[in-house]
Design a protein around this motif. Structure first.
Motif, PDB file in Angstrom:
ATOM      1  N   ARG A 144       0.831  -1.210   0.000  1.00  0.00           N
ATOM      2  CA  ARG A 144       0.000   0.000   0.000  1.00  0.00           C
ATOM      3  C   ARG A 144       0.863   1.258   0.000  1.00  0.00           C
ATOM      4  N   THR A 145       1.949   1.226   0.758  1.00  0.00           N
ATOM      5  CA  THR A 145       2.830   2.389   0.826  1.00  0.00           C
ATOM      6  C   THR A 145       3.520   2.646  -0.506  1.00  0.00           C
ATOM      7  N   ALA A 146       3.813   1.572  -1.249  1.00  0.00           N
ATOM      8  CA  ALA A 146       4.577   1.689  -2.495  1.00  0.00           C
ATOM      9  C   ALA A 146       3.742   2.155  -3.681  1.00  0.00           C
ATOM     10  N   ILE A 147       2.428   2.111  -3.583  1.00  0.00           N
ATOM     11  CA  ILE A 147       1.582   2.375  -4.753  1.00  0.00           C
ATOM     12  C   ILE A 147       1.858   3.726  -5.414  1.00  0.00           C
ATOM     13  N   PRO A 148       1.887   4.844  -4.684  1.00  0.00           N
ATOM     14  CA  PRO A 148       2.052   6.136  -5.364  1.00  0.00           C
ATOM     15  C   PRO A 148       3.328   6.235  -6.199  1.00  0.00           C
ATOM     16  N   SER A 149       4.436   5.749  -5.665  1.00  0.00           N
ATOM     17  CA  SER A 149       5.685   5.831  -6.425  1.00  0.00           C
ATOM     18  C   SER A 149       5.741   4.776  -7.523  1.00  0.00           C
ATOM     19  N   PHE A 150       5.093   3.633  -7.311  1.00  0.00           N
ATOM     20  CA  PHE A 150       5.170   2.542  -8.288  1.00  0.00           C
ATOM     21  C   PHE A 150       4.507   2.930  -9.605  1.00  0.00           C
ATOM     22  N   VAL A 151       3.430   3.696  -9.554  1.00  0.00           N
ATOM     23  CA  VAL A 151       2.723   4.051 -10.785  1.00  0.00           C
ATOM     24  C   VAL A 151       3.313   5.281 -11.473  1.00  0.00           C
ATOM     25  N   GLU A 152       4.360   5.849 -10.935  1.00  0.00           N
ATOM     26  CA  GLU A 152       4.965   7.002 -11.596  1.00  0.00           C
ATOM     27  C   GLU A 152       5.609   6.621 -12.923  1.00  0.00           C
ATOM     28  N   ASP A 153       6.023   5.363 -13.038  1.00  0.00           N
ATOM     29  CA  ASP A 153       6.629   4.863 -14.270  1.00  0.00           C
ATOM     30  C   ASP A 153       5.795   3.708 -14.821  1.00  0.00           C
ATOM     31  N   ASP A 154       5.964   3.434 -16.113  1.00  0.00           N
ATOM     32  CA  ASP A 154       5.291   2.273 -16.698  1.00  0.00           C
ATOM     33  C   ASP A 154       5.953   0.997 -16.198  1.00  0.00           C
ATOM     34  N   ARG A 155       5.122   0.005 -15.871  1.00  0.00           N
ATOM     35  CA  ARG A 155       5.611  -1.255 -15.291  1.00  0.00           C
ATOM     36  C   ARG A 155       5.022  -2.436 -16.051  1.00  0.00           C
ATOM     37  N   THR A 156       5.798  -3.487 -16.158  1.00  0.00           N
ATOM     38  CA  THR A 156       5.337  -4.715 -16.801  1.00  0.00           C
ATOM     39  C   THR A 156       4.825  -5.706 -15.766  1.00  0.00           C
ATOM     40  N   TRP A 157       4.204  -6.769 -16.278  1.00  0.00           N
ATOM     41  CA  TRP A 157       3.755  -7.871 -15.416  1.00  0.00           C
ATOM     42  C   TRP A 157       4.915  -8.409 -14.587  1.00  0.00           C
ATOM     43  N   SER A 158       6.057  -8.639 -15.226  1.00  0.00           N
ATOM     44  CA  SER A 158       7.213  -9.170 -14.504  1.00  0.00           C
ATOM     45  C   SER A 158       7.656  -8.234 -13.391  1.00  0.00           C
ATOM     46  N   GLU A 159       7.597  -6.948 -13.640  1.00  0.00           N
ATOM     47  CA  GLU A 159       8.029  -5.979 -12.625  1.00  0.00           C
ATOM     48  C   GLU A 159       7.065  -5.939 -11.446  1.00  0.00           C
ATOM     49  N   VAL A 160       5.766  -6.100 -11.714  1.00  0.00           N
ATOM     50  CA  VAL A 160       4.800  -6.147 -10.620  1.00  0.00           C
ATOM     51  C   VAL A 160       5.083  -7.352  -9.724  1.00  0.00           C
ATOM     52  N   VAL A 161       5.258  -8.508 -10.340  1.00  0.00           N
ATOM     53  CA  VAL A 161       5.495  -9.729  -9.561  1.00  0.00           C
ATOM     54  C   VAL A 161       6.846  -9.663  -8.851  1.00  0.00           C
ATOM     55  N   GLU A 162       7.849  -9.092  -9.497  1.00  0.00           N
ATOM     56  CA  GLU A 162       9.153  -8.959  -8.844  1.00  0.00           C
ATOM     57  C   GLU A 162       9.065  -8.060  -7.618  1.00  0.00           C
ATOM     58  N   ALA A 163       8.255  -7.016  -7.714  1.00  0.00           N
ATOM     59  CA  ALA A 163       8.140  -6.064  -6.614  1.00  0.00           C
ATOM     60  C   ALA A 163       7.286  -6.592  -5.469  1.00  0.00           C
ATOM     61  N   PHE A 164       6.216  -7.311  -5.786  1.00  0.00           N
ATOM     62  CA  PHE A 164       5.233  -7.652  -4.760  1.00  0.00           C
ATOM     63  C   PHE A 164       4.966  -9.148  -4.609  1.00  0.00           C
ATOM     64  N   GLY A 165       5.638  -9.980  -5.401  1.00  0.00           N
ATOM     65  CA  GLY A 165       5.443 -11.412  -5.302  1.00  0.00           C
ATOM     66  C   GLY A 165       4.260 -11.883  -6.122  1.00  0.00           C
ATOM     67  N   GLN A 166       4.033 -13.177  -6.098  1.00  0.00           N
ATOM     68  CA  GLN A 166       2.901 -13.744  -6.820  1.00  0.00           C
ATOM     69  C   GLN A 166       1.587 -13.228  -6.229  1.00  0.00           C
ATOM     70  N   PRO A 167       0.593 -13.008  -7.077  1.00  0.00           N
ATOM     71  CA  PRO A 167      -0.669 -12.442  -6.577  1.00  0.00           C
ATOM     72  C   PRO A 167      -1.475 -13.439  -5.757  1.00  0.00           C
ATOM     73  N   SER A 168      -2.431 -12.904  -5.037  1.00  0.00           N
ATOM     74  CA  SER A 168      -3.390 -13.744  -4.319  1.00  0.00           C
ATOM     75  C   SER A 168      -4.338 -14.427  -5.294  1.00  0.00           C
ATOM     76  N   VAL A 169      -4.678 -13.718  -6.364  1.00  0.00           N
ATOM     77  CA  VAL A 169      -5.506 -14.269  -7.433  1.00  0.00           C
ATOM     78  C   VAL A 169      -5.070 -13.639  -8.746  1.00  0.00           C
ATOM     79  N   LEU A 170      -5.003 -14.449  -9.787  1.00  0.00           N
ATOM     80  CA  LEU A 170      -4.768 -13.945 -11.141  1.00  0.00           C
ATOM     81  C   LEU A 170      -6.049 -14.135 -11.939  1.00  0.00           C
ATOM     82  N   PHE A 171      -6.550 -13.049 -12.509  1.00  0.00           N
ATOM     83  CA  PHE A 171      -7.751 -13.085 -13.338  1.00  0.00           C
ATOM     84  C   PHE A 171      -7.330 -12.971 -14.798  1.00  0.00           C
ATOM     85  N   GLY A 172      -7.744 -13.944 -15.607  1.00  0.00           N
ATOM     86  CA  GLY A 172      -7.371 -13.939 -17.007  1.00  0.00           C
ATOM     87  C   GLY A 172      -6.348 -15.011 -17.318  1.00  0.00           C
ATOM     88  N   SER A 173      -5.816 -14.945 -18.515  1.00  0.00           N
ATOM     89  CA  SER A 173      -4.889 -15.963 -19.000  1.00  0.00           C
ATOM     90  C   SER A 173      -3.530 -15.854 -18.315  1.00  0.00           C
TER      91      SER A 173
END
Length: 218
Positions: A112-141
């Motif tokens: 939650r604390t990281a959200i404001p700075s995280f969206v300042e730049d464009d991020r990929t799927w890999s970068e999201v998972v690297e930053a926050f780990g595997q999701p609780s749920v993945l929706f979609g393919s």
């Protein structure tokens, strides 16, 4: 032999979890309404779906074309994985959602604390998972080329889910719909909270570029 109410409930909860993860295979939002209605009925709530939709309508998160209509005001039309994340939040509060991973309170607080700075730049799927780990749920393919939505949640349902909407596709007017623009989906927005629907979104630069016009109607 007639199934017991407990067996029917367990079966429908399992179907909810399957449907939320791959909604396109099950018929879209009306199919979710029906399945949720059956579960609410088994739990003795005759107005559960209508009450849910009304709570969303009060937040401008539900339109005459459903929750999908509200999402189309903020995200590209091709973002099909965003819709089930909304119903998943409702399922989680009813105890229906099975999480693939549960965040600890410390992990959740850092996210939650990281959200404001995280969206300042464009991020990929890999970068999201690297930053926050595997999701609780993945929706979609799970295919790395397709758009998807990732949700992060703790075991405490009073902690709102944090939802990452990741897009891939082609630019409007492109001659071909394949291959998509990016090698993997790119973050458009992070959604969290229960206030006015639009205010629960924070957009990345790519999300701002691809956000529909403000006067777009459902």
């Amino acid at each position: 032999m007639t199934r017991s109410a407990q067996e029917m409930h367990a079966y429908l909860v399992n179907q909810v979890n399957l449907m939320l993860r791959r909604l396109g295979m099950f018929g879209g939002e009306p199919a979710l309404w029906t399945l949720f209605d059956h579960l609410f009925f088994l739990e003795g709530d005759d107005h559960g779906v209508s009450d849910l939709h009304e709570s969303w309508r009060e937040r401008n998160a539900f339109t005459p074309t459903g929750a999908q209509g509200a999402l189309r005001r903020l995200l590209p039309d091709t973002m099909r994985s965003a819709l089930p994340s909304m119903y998943a939040e409702a399922a989680r509060h009813r105890g229906w959602l099975d999480l693939d991973r549960t965040l600890t309170p410390d992990e959740y607080a850092r996210l939650r604390t990281a959200i404001p700075s995280f969206v300042e730049d464009d991020r990929t799927w890999s970068e999201v998972v690297e930053a926050f780990g595997q999701p609780s749920v993945l929706f979609g393919s799970t295919n790395r080329l397709y758009e998807k939505t990732l949700a992060y949640a703790t075991a405490d349902t009073s902690d709102p889910m944090v939802v990452f909407h990741l897009w891939n596709g082609v630019d409007p007017g492109a001659q071909s719909s394949w291959p998509p623009k990016y090698q993997e989906p790119i973050l458009l927005a992070i959604r969290c909270g229960t206030g006015s629907f639009a205010d629960t979104f924070v957009f990345s630069p790519e999300g701002t570029r691809r956000r529909p016009p403000e006067d777009k109607l459902s």
